[in-house]
Design an enzyme around this catalytic site. Sequence first.
Site, short mmCIF file in Angstrom:
data_model
loop_
_atom_site.label_atom_id
_atom_site.label_comp_id
_atom_site.label_asym_id
_atom_site.label_seq_id
_atom_site.Cartn_x
_atom_site.Cartn_y
_atom_site.Cartn_z
N VAL A 55 13.07 26.38 -17.08
CA VAL A 55 14.17 26.65 -18.01
C VAL A 55 14.16 27.57 -19.32
O VAL A 55 12.27 27.03 -19.84
CB VAL A 55 14.51 25.24 -17.87
N CYS A 56 14.91 28.55 -19.17
CA CYS A 56 14.08 29.06 -21.20
C CYS A 56 15.80 29.60 -21.57
O CYS A 56 17.05 28.70 -20.81
CB CYS A 56 13.89 30.40 -19.99
N ALA A 57 15.79 29.92 -22.48
CA ALA A 57 16.28 30.47 -23.08
C ALA A 57 18.53 30.72 -22.36
O ALA A 57 19.15 30.11 -22.50
CB ALA A 57 16.68 31.42 -24.06
#
Lengths: 384, 191
Positions: A78-80
């Site tokens: 997961v990232c932004a």
Amino acid sequence: MASSTELELSVMTAKELTRIVLAKEQLFILDVRNESDFNDWKIEGDSIEIINIPYFDLLDGVDDSLDQIPDGKKVLVVCAKEGSSKFVAEQIIKAGRSNVYYLEGGMKSWSEHLEPVKIGELNRGGSLYQFVRIGKGCLSYMVISNGEAAVIDTLRMTDVFEQIAKEQGAQIKHALDTHLHADHISGGRKLAERTGAAYWLPPKDAEEVTFDYKKLEEGHDITVGSTTIRIQPVYSPGHTIGSTSFIVDDQYLLTGDILFIESIGRPDLAGKAGDWVGDLRETLYSRYKKLSKDLIVLPAHFGKVTELGEGGKVMARLSDLYKNNPGLNIQEEERFRRTVTENLPPQPNSYQEIRQTNMGKLTPSEEEQREMEIGPNRCAVHDK
Amino acid sequence: MPDIKVNQTLDCKGLACPMPIVKTKKAMDQLQPGQVIEVQATDKGSLADIQGWAKNTGHQYLGTTEEGDVLKHFIRKSSPNEVKEEKKHPHVVSNEELHQIMASNSKTTVLDVREPAEYAFNRIPGAISIPLGDLESRLDELNREDDIHVICRTGARSDLACQWLAEQGFKKVKNVEPGMSEWTGTTEGNH
């Protein structure tokens, strides 16, 4: 070109992630955002194991970090937004791992996902839906009866409400906000404009708004569909001076940001903590006590995923909250005052700009609205 | 705001995460210790990421300016021995002593020998900026009889400056230790 399907990167949507969290399925999450963003706000769930390694520490490869990522378990990176999570997930796959996913749209889409959950049937036909914004902890409601609908505390993603109304064959006639929100941008006005519904606000919260609205007032019930589904406004100040609760169908008490399942509202987001402590106490310890104890409380927020019940429902009987909610069991006034004014959690991100936007004084773009809302809601006194 | 002198400008405009950091890392590998890079990016998330990356790698994040939609991040490549370098100049004052000297004598000269980008974001009001590398060519801007307090980030570059100035006949130069990294007095800067 031949390729092994096992070693292909898979995508997971926010909807699927919501299903996993609600079903309490095992999932390992590698969050590759920077440390401060991770510490501010992350994906939570009973069955979720999550660690943070910023993507910029993985630019030279994931080999040094592989022992922190369990083999054989479903792994979600997961990232932004999603760019970095894809980049890292691909490297994990290259290192020979399978069952690796990235979150489509990243934390942005997690923040915006709304899960409709049916709360129950109404006495004379019709139903009540709760919309769980699982990533941010916001809750909206829709009362549907006899071809008409009212939406309470509408969130910015108005298409979800329009979609459900359409599926139920109902026309949205009313959009109501319990108060002027400080943690998220209200979709009430937009929904009203798009559907021709009336937009209702508590007048004391709306003194500075730049648009027309209808005034929520005690004694002026709102009717949805057949003549019997009533929404009774109950003036209940404390989180804001205008905060108004609604009794729906004599069964449900929609408390806005005054009373939550495991906490109570904070009085400081409009800069008036000291002034509103008394109102908050009066509402919680006197006004609500006069209501039927069998009412089902439906708040505008949840603080922790542990508050999510069966199927994601966030609800509790008023009598049970008087027994179990710590915020309703502080007998001394002075201690109550300290609890709701001191050691409060940080204020929600951009809360001043969000209030201005909800008054119509700022008109940020869609992208700016998204940025303003990133992060947890932090409207309760016990959220840390 | 005046232009900040940098050794390299890196265009990451329009690039989405992780590319601004990937490109910065690559460019940084080619720079000499002490050199400053300006990274131009439009991705708002690049701010916190650049700060986190610099912290984890030991490079010095100096600051960020905003021009329209463009964020300009300034980072200085650290040298491995910067903090530990042997100091030789005999005359040293502490940050606290300099603070007191400035309070009692407004005429004292503070010479800041850091890079222009470091100076731009955080400096003692009234300090003169001459980067260590420019000292030789700009020597005539200084007076040999003046009380000069030389400052940098940790006391290493200012020590070299003090030694060199003393060799050029400056009589009253003092090195300020540790320097701007722990300066708690008043500062000014472009933000």
